[in-house]
Every structure is written in structure tokens, then in C-alpha cells.
Design a protein around this motif. Structure first.
Motif, PDB file in Angstrom:
ATOM      1  N   GLU A  52      13.456 -34.185 -22.444  1.00 40.44           N
ATOM      2  CA  GLU A  52      13.191 -33.125 -23.116  1.00 40.44           C
ATOM      3  C   GLU A  52      14.248 -32.145 -22.357  1.00 40.44           C
ATOM      4  O   GLU A  52      14.089 -31.660 -21.314  1.00 40.44           O
ATOM      5  CB  GLU A  52      11.539 -32.554 -22.583  1.00 40.44           C
ATOM      6  N   GLN A  53      14.999 -31.766 -23.150  1.00 37.26           N
ATOM      7  CA  GLN A  53      16.441 -31.089 -22.560  1.00 37.26           C
ATOM      8  C   GLN A  53      16.021 -29.736 -22.333  1.00 37.26           C
ATOM      9  O   GLN A  53      16.175 -28.943 -21.185  1.00 37.26           O
ATOM     10  CB  GLN A  53      17.405 -30.893 -23.743  1.00 37.26           C
ATOM     11  N   TRP A  54      14.932 -29.024 -23.045  1.00 34.78           N
ATOM     12  CA  TRP A  54      14.553 -27.673 -22.659  1.00 34.78           C
ATOM     13  C   TRP A  54      13.822 -27.670 -21.429  1.00 34.78           C
ATOM     14  O   TRP A  54      13.877 -26.767 -20.622  1.00 34.78           O
ATOM     15  CB  TRP A  54      13.607 -26.944 -23.631  1.00 34.78           C
ATOM     16  N   LEU A  55      13.079 -28.554 -20.926  1.00 34.90           N
ATOM     17  CA  LEU A  55      12.428 -28.625 -19.843  1.00 34.90           C
ATOM     18  C   LEU A  55      13.324 -28.919 -18.805  1.00 34.90           C
ATOM     19  O   LEU A  55      13.177 -28.590 -17.579  1.00 34.90           O
ATOM     20  CB  LEU A  55      11.282 -30.024 -20.049  1.00 34.90           C
ATOM     21  N   LYS A  56      14.050 -29.822 -18.731  1.00 36.90           N
ATOM     22  CA  LYS A  56      15.190 -30.131 -17.912  1.00 36.90           C
ATOM     23  C   LYS A  56      16.017 -28.762 -17.640  1.00 36.90           C
ATOM     24  O   LYS A  56      16.239 -28.410 -16.285  1.00 36.90           O
ATOM     25  CB  LYS A  56      16.099 -31.173 -18.189  1.00 36.90           C
ATOM     26  N   ASP A  57      16.397 -28.232 -18.590  1.00 36.17           N
ATOM     27  CA  ASP A  57      17.095 -26.804 -18.444  1.00 36.17           C
ATOM     28  C   ASP A  57      16.315 -25.935 -17.612  1.00 36.17           C
ATOM     29  O   ASP A  57      16.787 -25.187 -16.769  1.00 36.17           O
ATOM     30  CB  ASP A  57      17.489 -26.221 -19.556  1.00 36.17           C
ATOM     31  N   SER A  58      14.910 -25.819 -18.091  1.00 39.73           N
ATOM     32  CA  SER A  58      13.998 -24.898 -17.200  1.00 39.73           C
ATOM     33  C   SER A  58      13.832 -25.152 -15.839  1.00 39.73           C
ATOM     34  O   SER A  58      13.622 -24.411 -15.130  1.00 39.73           O
ATOM     35  CB  SER A  58      12.585 -24.733 -18.016  1.00 39.73           C
ATOM     36  N   LEU A  59      13.669 -26.456 -15.615  1.00 39.58           N
ATOM     37  CA  LEU A  59      13.453 -27.096 -14.157  1.00 39.58           C
ATOM     38  C   LEU A  59      14.533 -26.706 -13.360  1.00 39.58           C
ATOM     39  O   LEU A  59      14.561 -26.380 -12.119  1.00 39.58           O
ATOM     40  CB  LEU A  59      13.018 -28.401 -14.252  1.00 39.58           C
ATOM     41  N   ASP A  60      15.812 -26.799 -13.760  1.00 38.95           N
ATOM     42  CA  ASP A  60      16.977 -26.764 -13.064  1.00 38.95           C
ATOM     43  C   ASP A  60      17.303 -24.967 -12.811  1.00 38.95           C
ATOM     44  O   ASP A  60      18.012 -25.088 -12.010  1.00 38.95           O
ATOM     45  CB  ASP A  60      18.270 -27.219 -13.925  1.00 38.95           C
ATOM     46  N   HIS A  61      16.831 -24.194 -13.819  1.00 34.15           N
ATOM     47  CA  HIS A  61      16.918 -23.017 -13.809  1.00 34.15           C
ATOM     48  C   HIS A  61      16.113 -22.330 -12.772  1.00 34.15           C
ATOM     49  O   HIS A  61      16.507 -21.502 -11.809  1.00 34.15           O
ATOM     50  CB  HIS A  61      16.519 -22.096 -15.124  1.00 34.15           C
ATOM     51  N   ASP A  62      14.897 -22.874 -12.429  1.00 34.76           N
ATOM     52  CA  ASP A  62      14.055 -22.530 -11.428  1.00 34.76           C
ATOM     53  C   ASP A  62      14.171 -22.894 -10.017  1.00 34.76           C
ATOM     54  O   ASP A  62      14.713 -24.171  -9.987  1.00 34.76           O
ATOM     55  CB  ASP A  62      12.574 -22.701 -11.810  1.00 34.76           C
ATOM     56  N   LYS A  63      14.136 -22.281  -9.016  1.00 36.65           N
ATOM     57  CA  LYS A  63      14.349 -22.837  -7.500  1.00 36.65           C
ATOM     58  C   LYS A  63      13.079 -22.298  -6.750  1.00 36.65           C
ATOM     59  O   LYS A  63      12.830 -21.327  -7.098  1.00 36.65           O
ATOM     60  CB  LYS A  63      15.701 -22.175  -7.069  1.00 36.65           C
ATOM     61  N   VAL A  64      12.690 -23.267  -6.236  1.00 38.97           N
ATOM     62  CA  VAL A  64      11.713 -23.209  -5.237  1.00 38.97           C
ATOM     63  C   VAL A  64      12.048 -23.338  -3.863  1.00 38.97           C
ATOM     64  O   VAL A  64      12.821 -24.241  -3.449  1.00 38.97           O
ATOM     65  CB  VAL A  64      10.443 -23.956  -5.548  1.00 38.97           C
ATOM     66  N   GLU A  65      11.605 -22.389  -2.873  1.00 35.38           N
ATOM     67  CA  GLU A  65      11.780 -22.424  -1.392  1.00 35.38           C
ATOM     68  C   GLU A  65      10.661 -22.843  -0.948  1.00 35.38           C
ATOM     69  O   GLU A  65       9.782 -22.029  -0.930  1.00 35.38           O
ATOM     70  CB  GLU A  65      12.779 -21.062  -1.029  1.00 35.38           C
ATOM     71  N   ILE A  66      10.850 -24.048  -0.117  1.00 39.22           N
ATOM     72  CA  ILE A  66       9.773 -24.403   0.752  1.00 39.22           C
ATOM     73  C   ILE A  66      10.061 -24.180   2.355  1.00 39.22           C
ATOM     74  O   ILE A  66      11.005 -24.402   2.671  1.00 39.22           O
ATOM     75  CB  ILE A  66       9.595 -25.937   0.675  1.00 39.22           C
ATOM     76  N   PRO A  67       9.003 -23.227   2.915  1.00 36.93           N
ATOM     77  CA  PRO A  67       9.527 -23.105   4.341  1.00 36.93           C
ATOM     78  C   PRO A  67       9.340 -24.023   5.021  1.00 36.93           C
ATOM     79  O   PRO A  67       8.747 -25.307   4.834  1.00 36.93           O
ATOM     80  CB  PRO A  67       8.018 -22.002   4.588  1.00 36.93           C
ATOM     81  N   LYS A  68      10.264 -24.245   6.114  1.00 36.18           N
ATOM     82  CA  LYS A  68      10.444 -25.154   6.983  1.00 36.18           C
ATOM     83  C   LYS A  68       9.408 -25.607   7.753  1.00 36.18           C
ATOM     84  O   LYS A  68       9.108 -26.899   8.007  1.00 36.18           O
ATOM     85  CB  LYS A  68      11.553 -24.866   8.122  1.00 36.18           C
ATOM     86  N   GLN A  69       8.332 -24.729   7.847  1.00 36.00           N
ATOM     87  CA  GLN A  69       7.038 -24.999   8.610  1.00 36.00           C
ATOM     88  C   GLN A  69       6.154 -26.061   7.808  1.00 36.00           C
ATOM     89  O   GLN A  69       5.688 -27.056   8.431  1.00 36.00           O
ATOM     90  CB  GLN A  69       6.174 -23.842   8.717  1.00 36.00           C
ATOM     91  N   ILE A  90       7.444 -28.388   5.656  1.00 34.87           N
ATOM     92  CA  ILE A  90       8.164 -29.497   5.355  1.00 34.87           C
ATOM     93  C   ILE A  90       7.999 -30.130   6.897  1.00 34.87           C
ATOM     94  O   ILE A  90       7.901 -31.611   6.648  1.00 34.87           O
ATOM     95  CB  ILE A  90       9.605 -29.320   5.296  1.00 34.87           C
ATOM     96  N   THR A  91       8.143 -29.736   7.776  1.00 35.78           N
ATOM     97  CA  THR A  91       8.003 -30.486   8.906  1.00 35.78           C
ATOM     98  C   THR A  91       6.552 -30.910   9.522  1.00 35.78           C
ATOM     99  O   THR A  91       6.243 -31.517  10.387  1.00 35.78           O
ATOM    100  CB  THR A  91       8.776 -29.510  10.359  1.00 35.78           C
ATOM    101  N   HIS A  92       5.616 -30.101   9.050  1.00 34.30           N
ATOM    102  CA  HIS A  92       4.066 -30.242   9.547  1.00 34.30           C
ATOM    103  C   HIS A  92       3.487 -31.634   8.955  1.00 34.30           C
ATOM    104  O   HIS A  92       3.594 -31.788   7.596  1.00 34.30           O
ATOM    105  CB  HIS A  92       3.333 -29.219   9.027  1.00 34.30           C
ATOM    106  N   LYS A  93       3.479 -32.466   9.587  1.00 30.91           N
ATOM    107  CA  LYS A  93       2.783 -33.849   9.083  1.00 30.91           C
ATOM    108  C   LYS A  93       1.521 -34.060   9.842  1.00 30.91           C
ATOM    109  O   LYS A  93       1.272 -33.776  10.842  1.00 30.91           O
ATOM    110  CB  LYS A  93       3.698 -35.129   9.314  1.00 30.91           C
ATOM    111  N   LYS A  94       0.455 -34.241   8.945  1.00 31.64           N
ATOM    112  CA  LYS A  94      -0.987 -34.486   9.408  1.00 31.64           C
ATOM    113  C   LYS A  94      -1.053 -35.886  10.155  1.00 31.64           C
ATOM    114  O   LYS A  94      -0.373 -36.666   9.319  1.00 31.64           O
ATOM    115  CB  LYS A  94      -2.024 -34.005   8.403  1.00 31.64           C
ATOM    116  N   SER A  95      -1.943 -35.877  11.082  1.00 32.75           N
ATOM    117  CA  SER A  95      -2.019 -37.228  11.514  1.00 32.75           C
ATOM    118  C   SER A  95      -3.315 -37.695  10.714  1.00 32.75           C
ATOM    119  O   SER A  95      -3.969 -37.256   9.782  1.00 32.75           O
ATOM    120  CB  SER A  95      -2.687 -37.039  13.136  1.00 32.75           C
TER     121      SER A  95
END
Length: 82
Positions: A9-26, A28-33
Motif C-alpha cells: 500500500e503506497q499511501w500507507l507507506k507514505d503516511s507512515l514515513d510522514h509521521d514521526k514518533v518520539e519515544i522517551p529514553k526512559q 526504551i531503557t526500562h525493561k521489566k523483570s
């Protein structure tokens, strides 16, 4: 076998490439036991499958009578098969 459906789906790929999501580093590094994941699994809420039946008096009574009717039906079948 993995299929990348986003490339079809080209329109879906373009839409996903257009949007950017920033994930906080907290996050990303937080891993549950394993223990925390197990406790979270045990503490997670579950849905009662019989809740819609038990919410009305007719459903509650039918839930009580269903095992009795089933037992009588199975008994009659066994008597007729002998």
C-alpha cells in the motif's frame, strides 16, 4: 515467512514515513523483570464470560437449570441405548 504489507500500500507507506514518533529514553531503557511481568500477568483484569448470562434473572436461572437438564438428557439417552 514474513510479509511486509506496508510496501504493498503506497499511501500507507507514505503516511507512515510522514509521521514521526518520539519515544522517551526512559521507556526504551526500562525493561521489566520476569517477576514484574508475572505479577502484572496475574494482576491483569479478566472478563467474566458468564457475566452477560448472569446479569438477568432468567439467565441466572437457566444457568442453574442447564446442568440438571443436561444430566437428565444424558440419562435418558443411556437408558434408551441399553
Amino acid at each position: 515467512m514474513l510479509k511486509n504489507e506496508f510496501h504493498k500500500e503506497q499511501w500507507l507507506k507514505d503516511s507512515l514515513d510522514h509521521d514521526k514518533v518520539e519515544i522517551p529514553k526512559q521507556l526504551i531503557t526500562h525493561k521489566k523483570s520476569r517477576w514484574q511481568r508475572f505479577i502484572q500477568y496475574l494482576a491483569s483484569p479478566t472478563k467474566d464470560p458468564l457475566e452477560p448470562i448472569c446479569s438477568s434473572s432468567v439467565g441466572y436461572n437457566s444457568l442453574k437449570l442447564l446442568p440438571i437438564v443436561t444430566a437428565v438428557f444424558i440419562t435418558i439417552i443411556q437408558i434408551l441405548l441399553q
